[in-house]
Structures are given as structure tokens and as C-alpha cells.
Design an enzyme around this catalytic site. Structure first.
Site, PDB file in Angstrom:
ATOM      1  N   HIS A 155      50.778  34.240  83.930  1.00  0.00           N
ATOM      2  CA  HIS A 155      49.949  35.217  83.217  1.00  0.00           C
ATOM      3  C   HIS A 155      48.531  34.714  82.973  1.00  0.00           C
ATOM      4  O   HIS A 155      47.655  35.501  82.633  1.00  0.00           O
ATOM      5  CB  HIS A 155      50.603  35.570  81.871  1.00  0.00           C
ATOM      6  CG  HIS A 155      51.829  36.404  82.025  1.00  0.00           C
ATOM      7  ND1 HIS A 155      51.850  37.755  81.735  1.00  0.00           N
ATOM      8  CD2 HIS A 155      53.068  36.107  82.465  1.00  0.00           C
ATOM      9  CE1 HIS A 155      53.069  38.236  81.974  1.00  0.00           C
ATOM     10  NE2 HIS A 155      53.829  37.252  82.426  1.00  0.00           N
ATOM     11  N   ASP A 363      39.998  34.145  81.496  1.00  0.00           N
ATOM     12  CA  ASP A 363      41.179  34.913  81.084  1.00  0.00           C
ATOM     13  C   ASP A 363      41.978  35.298  82.318  1.00  0.00           C
ATOM     14  O   ASP A 363      41.382  35.660  83.345  1.00  0.00           O
ATOM     15  CB  ASP A 363      40.724  36.198  80.368  1.00  0.00           C
ATOM     16  CG  ASP A 363      41.650  36.581  79.219  1.00  0.00           C
ATOM     17  OD1 ASP A 363      42.856  36.286  79.303  1.00  0.00           O
ATOM     18  OD2 ASP A 363      41.160  37.189  78.253  1.00  0.00           O
TER      19      ASP A 363
HETATM   20  C1  GDG Z   1      48.060  36.619  78.289  1.00  0.00           C
HETATM   21  C2  GDG Z   1      46.866  36.154  79.139  1.00  0.00           C
HETATM   22  C3  GDG Z   1      46.923  38.338  80.336  1.00  0.00           C
HETATM   23  C4  GDG Z   1      45.593  42.353  70.154  1.00  0.00           C
HETATM   24  N1  GDG Z   1      45.385  42.601  68.844  1.00  0.00           N
HETATM   25  C5  GDG Z   1      46.313  43.472  68.470  1.00  0.00           C
HETATM   26  C6  GDG Z   1      47.122  43.760  69.572  1.00  0.00           C
HETATM   27  N2  GDG Z   1      46.658  43.069  70.590  1.00  0.00           N
HETATM   28  C7  GDG Z   1      47.195  43.185  71.960  1.00  0.00           C
HETATM   29  C8  GDG Z   1      46.171  43.817  72.866  1.00  0.00           C
HETATM   30  C9  GDG Z   1      46.682  43.400  74.229  1.00  0.00           C
HETATM   31  C10 GDG Z   1      47.344  42.056  73.919  1.00  0.00           C
HETATM   32  O1  GDG Z   1      47.488  41.939  72.503  1.00  0.00           O
HETATM   33  C11 GDG Z   1      46.464  40.886  74.355  1.00  0.00           C
HETATM   34  O2  GDG Z   1      46.558  40.780  75.743  1.00  0.00           O
HETATM   35  P1  GDG Z   1      45.469  40.021  76.587  1.00  0.00           P
HETATM   36  O3  GDG Z   1      45.720  40.297  78.012  1.00  0.00           O
HETATM   37  O4  GDG Z   1      44.113  40.503  76.170  1.00  0.00           O
HETATM   38  O5  GDG Z   1      45.550  38.482  76.207  1.00  0.00           O
HETATM   39  P2  GDG Z   1      46.711  37.341  75.927  1.00  0.00           P
HETATM   40  O6  GDG Z   1      47.428  37.605  74.671  1.00  0.00           O
HETATM   41  O7  GDG Z   1      45.945  36.050  75.969  1.00  0.00           O
HETATM   42  O8  GDG Z   1      47.723  37.432  77.154  1.00  0.00           O
HETATM   43  C12 GDG Z   1      46.032  37.343  79.586  1.00  0.00           C
HETATM   44  C13 GDG Z   1      48.172  38.670  79.528  1.00  0.00           C
HETATM   45  O9  GDG Z   1      48.869  37.479  79.138  1.00  0.00           O
HETATM   46  C14 GDG Z   1      49.135  39.530  80.322  1.00  0.00           C
HETATM   47  O10 GDG Z   1      49.474  38.920  81.528  1.00  0.00           O
HETATM   48  O11 GDG Z   1      46.179  39.533  80.546  1.00  0.00           O
HETATM   49  O12 GDG Z   1      44.986  36.923  80.434  1.00  0.00           O
HETATM   50  O13 GDG Z   1      46.048  35.224  78.404  1.00  0.00           O
HETATM   51  O14 GDG Z   1      47.662  44.274  74.685  1.00  0.00           O
HETATM   52  O15 GDG Z   1      46.123  45.196  72.638  1.00  0.00           O
HETATM   53  N3  GDG Z   1      48.173  44.627  69.544  1.00  0.00           N
HETATM   54  C15 GDG Z   1      48.427  45.232  68.351  1.00  0.00           C
HETATM   55  N4  GDG Z   1      47.675  44.995  67.227  1.00  0.00           N
HETATM   56  C16 GDG Z   1      46.608  44.134  67.237  1.00  0.00           C
HETATM   57  O16 GDG Z   1      45.926  43.952  66.221  1.00  0.00           O
HETATM   58  N5  GDG Z   1      49.446  46.092  68.291  1.00  0.00           N
END
Ligand code: GDG
Length: 493
Positions: A155, A363
Site C-alpha cells: 500500500h 505517498d
Molecule cells: C495507506 C497509504 C494508500 C482520514 N481522516 C478521517 C478519515 N480518513 C480516511 C480518509 C482516507 C483514509 O483515512 C486515509 O487514506 P490515505 O490513502 O490518504 O492514507 P494512509 O492512511 O496513509 O493509507 C496510502 C492507502 O494506504 C491505501 O492503499 O493510499 O498511500 O499510506 O480514506 O478519508 N476517515 C474518517 N474520518 C476522518 O476523520 N472516517
């Protein structure tokens, strides 16, 4: 139909009446609607001794949860996974704190997972292992004689061989990926970095460059950009217009333009750099004072790790300075919120925003970028300011304003450009991004990976060793092809 076993560090067992946690959880549950399956991982609980799986059932999904000891968590999770692999794979070798006993703990927990999974395995089970916590899992299953089809999806990013080779014992860790039948990455660039790594280990490559033979095994590699539940997110965003939270937020904005950032507190997300850029923007654009507000939503994560505590303090101090310097009795330029919101609320806030700021230093993908796009109103969309170092930029680069997160001046300029962008350009940019997020949603992503995993392995007799120069030239010359069901992997082929 063969059983699908998904393995990840944590397992999201939904509580009764709770909205599904999103992302992987939704995709996995949808996969289990069509075929029998199991989702295995750490329970999140700490026990005196590391235990075996205990099972729970929710709808079509069976969950197998395993407890770990405090030492396991310290060494495997907080230690090697989060203090070594996380920074290394995000190109931050300088932040890694390598400690050999912690690496041994990481390998021990992976062996423990393998022992317990081994006891459950049927010969035709297909396994799909997720993320950097479990890289050596296939190696330990193979050592126990299992010949099952096993896929792995990373990921987070995979850096080039020069960075990887600075990781002590990298052959034992990164080299263990070659024990999978299919290794999937977020982007063609990550995939190509792994191809380079395999070649540095003297692997031979198939004619099409998709498969490698090493240590008597064949591993196929590909890019599978992860995505979101696009239709659900669009619906949430449309419905949120009437919600109380969004009504209150709109009222508090008093016709100002909203900029939004949403991410966990993590140094890879480029928060401090972005806050600096917002400072530069305010200093250079006094006409936007009182007319724009930046809302940063940052639920705390990994708060027991000292680096994360430091970052929290630095961030709070910088935000206080900016609000103190530019704000007034009736206007706060930057609202910083440390709590988590529901996904429907997030979707509504994205739609309310004129600008989405997604500027990680590095990322894997960044799902917030895709959620922001899905949430926009095509009649009056916001603008995505996106780091060129987010995996999402490979797909959304046409429509987003791409920025270098290390260049604060350029980011400040991009913020002003986004706020001032005419409607027609905003619409054209959304039109370049939305179909991509619609065509490749989370279900499509999971389907592509599993379809590829079920294909027969390549015949290694035609494989040949290539000079690194040759193979890099081949990889560099590949043109990205559109992602489709017929061309699921290797956007670079
Ligand atoms: C890893 C990789 C890759 C955030 N704040 C709240 C909330 N979130 C949710 C977002 C989004 C998720 O968390 C974060 O996903 P990301 O992709 O931005 O980042 P990572 O957590 O680092 O994830 C990344 C991912 O895995 C998938 O493969 O894209 O690169 O680092 O969905 O919306 N959700 C809620 N409340 C919040 O306050 N419900």
C-alpha cells in the site's frame, strides 16, 4: 470456487450498526459476497502469550483474529514496521532507527502468523497478503511446504534500489517478496523500482518484462492503483448538503472560500510544509484575508511514537503563530481539528471546499485525493492541489494542480491559482479526473488484482538475464496504457 484468504496486520470487524470503516474493508467484504473467504490478522489486543486465531462471523465474512504480546507489538509493529520500513519505503532512510532485535521480532511475528495460517490452509486456497507488516509471510508459508497461489499488495511506495540497499539485511526483507506469485504496487514507478531491485539480485526476466525468475521461483509484478468506493462517496457528498454538520459549517464560513486538508498526523503527509506554504500564501495575498479559511482535519495517529509527538507540537505552534499573525476578532485563517469525522461528513466537507490540499512528501496512493474528486459537484467543483509525489498524481495529474511539496513558494502560488480559478477551468479539470475515479473504483481494483493472481505463471525457460542498463531502458520506454479490464496490470507496458 476456491476459498480466498485475506491477511492484513489489522482486521476491521464491523460493530453492529456501524458504517463500514471504508477502503479495504469494503472491498474485502464485497469479495466475500461471491466466494467463501476468511480475513485474518492481529486482533489489536495484547496478551501474555501470542495466541492462535479466534473466529468471528459477520454476514458473509469470517474473521480470524490473533492476539500478540507487548514485546511483539513493540518490536514488530512500533519497532521494525513503523520505525524502519515505514520511513525507508517513504524514501526517508534518515529517519529509520534500525535495531536488529526489533527486526528479529518482526520476523518472529511473521513466522507466528505463518504457523497459524498453515494450520488452516487447504491446497486450493488463494491468499492475498497486504502491506509492509507482512512482507516475509509467504517465505515462511513456502518453508512449510505450501504451494498455494499467494499475492501481495504494497500500500505504500517502493523506492529505487539505491535506497532499498541501505536497509540492513534488505535481502532478507525486500528479497522475501520474490516468494509471492504476484506482487502488486500502487504505481508503475514503484513496480519499476522493484524490477530494478530484482535485477540487482540477478533475477532473470520474461520477454514481456512482467515476470522474474529468482531462487527457482517465478514472481509476477504489476501496478494496481488502489481506489475508493466512488459511487458511495458521490452519494454521501450529494446527501450531505442537507446534514446538520454541513449546514453549521456553511454558516460559519459566511461566504468565504474553504480550503481543506484531511490526513493522519504523519511526517510523510507534508503537513508542516503545507502550513508553511499557507503562511506564504497569506503573506503574499492580503486580498484573501477574511475571504478564505483553511480547515485541516488531522486525527492523531501513532501518538506513542516520540517523533509524532514532536510533530504535533510543532504543528500546533506553527498554526498558532499563523492565526496570531494574520487572524482578527472575526476571522481565523486556519482551523485545526484533531478529531475524526464520519465518511458522509468528510464527503460533505470536501464538496463544500473550493480547494483540496493533498500535498504529501511521498505517498503510496492517497485516497483523500480520490475522495475529494468523487465528492465534487460537477456544476461548481473545487480544485485539487496535489503533490507530484503522491501515487494518485499518476492518474489525476491531468486535472489536478500538481505541486512539489518541498517548494513552499510554488505551493503558495498554486493555492492562489486554485482559489481564483474560473468555473470553466475547474469543470474541465474535474472532467479530466472524475471518469478515472469512476472507472477504477475499489471493487475494480480488487477484481483486477485477483484476476491477475489467478492467471497461470509464466514459463521461465524463455527468461533471460539482462544488463541493468538494458532492462531500465526497456522499462523507461514503456508507454502508460489506459487501465482497463483487458489491460489490468503494468500501466507501463
Ligand atoms: C495507506 C497509504 C494508500 C482520514 N481522516 C478521517 C478519515 N480518513 C480516511 C480518509 C482516507 C483514509 O483515512 C486515509 O487514506 P490515505 O490513502 O490518504 O492514507 P494512509 O492512511 O496513509 O493509507 C496510502 C492507502 O494506504 C491505501 O492503499 O493510499 O498511500 O499510506 O480514506 O478519508 N476517515 C474518517 N474520518 C476522518 O476523520 N472516517
Amino acid at each position: 470456487m476456491s476459498r480466498l484468504i485475506v491477511v492484513s496486520n489489522r482486521v476491521a470487524v464491523p460493530k453492529a450498526g456501524q458504517i463500514m470503516a471504508g477502503g479495504l474493508a469494503v472491498a474485502v467484504n464485497s469479495l466475500f459476497e461471491d466466494r467463501p473467504g476468511l480475513w485474518l490478522g492481529w486482533s489489536g489486543d495484547i496478551a501474555q502469550t501470542a495466541g492462535g486465531f479466534r473466529f468471528e462471523e459477520r454476514g458473509n465474512t469470517q474473521f480470524g483474529l490473533l492476539d500478540l504480546t507487548q514485546q511483539d507489538i513493540d518490536q514488530y509493529y512500533n519497532g521494525f514496521s513503523n520505525r524502519v520500513l515505514w520511513p525507508f519505503l517513504h524514501y526517508r532512510a534518515d529517519l529509520a532507527e534500525f535495531d536488529r532485535p526489533e527486526m528479529e521480532g518482526y520476523l518472529r511475528v511473521n513466522r507466528h502468523f505463518a504457523e497459524n495460517i498453515s494450520a488452516l490452509l487447504e491446497p486450493d486456497d488463494v491468499l492475498w497478503v497486504h502491506d509492509y507488516h507482512l512482507i516475509p509471510l509467504a517465505k515462511y508459508l513456502r518453508a512449510r511446504g505450501h504451494k498455494n497461489r499467494i499475492g501481495f499488495f504494497l500500500h505504500i511506495p517502493l523506492p529505487p534500489v539505491d535506497v532499498l540497499s541501505a536497509l540492513p539485511d534488505h535481502r532478507e526483507i525486500i528479497g522475501a517478496l520474490a516468494q509471492y506469485d504476484l506482487v502488486g504496487f500502487q504505481t508503475a514507478s514503484d513496480r519499476n523500482n522493484f524490477a530494478g531491485y530484482l535485477q540487482s539480485m540477478d533475477a532473470t526476466m520474461s520477454e514481456d518484462g512482467e515476470s522474474f525468475e529468482i531462487g527457482g521461483r517465478c514472481v509476477r509484478i504489476g501496478a494496481f492503483p488502489i481506489s475508493i468506493e466512488t459511487e458511495t462517496f458521490k452519494r454521501y457528498a450529494q446527501q450531505a448538503a442537507t446534514s446538520r454538520l454541513i449546514g453549521e459549517m456553511r454558516k460559519s464560513m459566511d461566504n468565504q472560500s474553504l480550503l481543506i486538508g484531511v490526513e493522519r498526523l504523519d511526517y510523510t503527509k507534508g503537513l508542516l510544509e503545507r502550513i508553511d506554504a499557507f503562511d506564504y500564501f497569506l503573506a503574499a495575498n492580503p486580498e484573501w484575508h477574511g475571504r478564505s479559511t483553511y480547515l485541516q482535519i488531522t486525527p492523531k495517529s501513532r501518538s506513542s511514537v516520540p517523533e509524532y509527538q514532536d510533530m504535533d507540537h510543532q504543528l500546533s505552534r506553527r498554526i498558532g503563530e499563523i492565526n496570531g499573525r494574520f487572524g482578527g476578532v472575526a476571522w481565523t485563517p486556519l482551523r485545526y481539528v484533531n478529531r475524526s469525522y464520519t465518511r458522509p461528513s468528510l464527503a460533505g466537507l470536501y464538496r463544500l471546499a473550493r480547494v483540496g490540499l493533498v500535498t504529501p512528501l511521498r505517498d503510496g496512493m492517497n485516497l483523500v485525493a480520490k475522495e475529494f474528486v468523487a465528492a465534487q459537484d460537477p456544476a461548481d467543483p473545487g480544485v485539487l492541489v496535489l503533490s507530484r509525489f503522491a501515487g494518485a498524481s499518476a492518474e489525476l495529474g491531468e486535472g489536478a494542480l500538481l505541486v512539489n511539496p518541498f517548494d513552499r513558494d510554488a505551493m503558495a502560488t498554486a493555492i492562489a491559482q486554485a482559489l481564483e480559478m474560473p468555473l470553466a477551468e475547474r469543470q474541465a479539470r474535474l472532467a479530466a479526473m472524475l471518469p478515472i475515479v469512476e472507472a477504477n473504483d475499489i471493487y475494480h481494483w480488487a477484481d483486477l488484482f485477483l484476476t491477475e493472481l489467478s492467471k497461470p505463471l509464466a514459463d521461465t525457460r524463455s527468461f533471460r538475464r539482462q544488463s541493468t542498463i538494458d532492462s531500465f531502458r526497456r522499462i523507461a520506454l514503456r508507454r502508460p496504457a489506459p487501465l482497463s479490464r483487458d489491460n489490468p496490470v503494468n500501466q507501463g507496458s
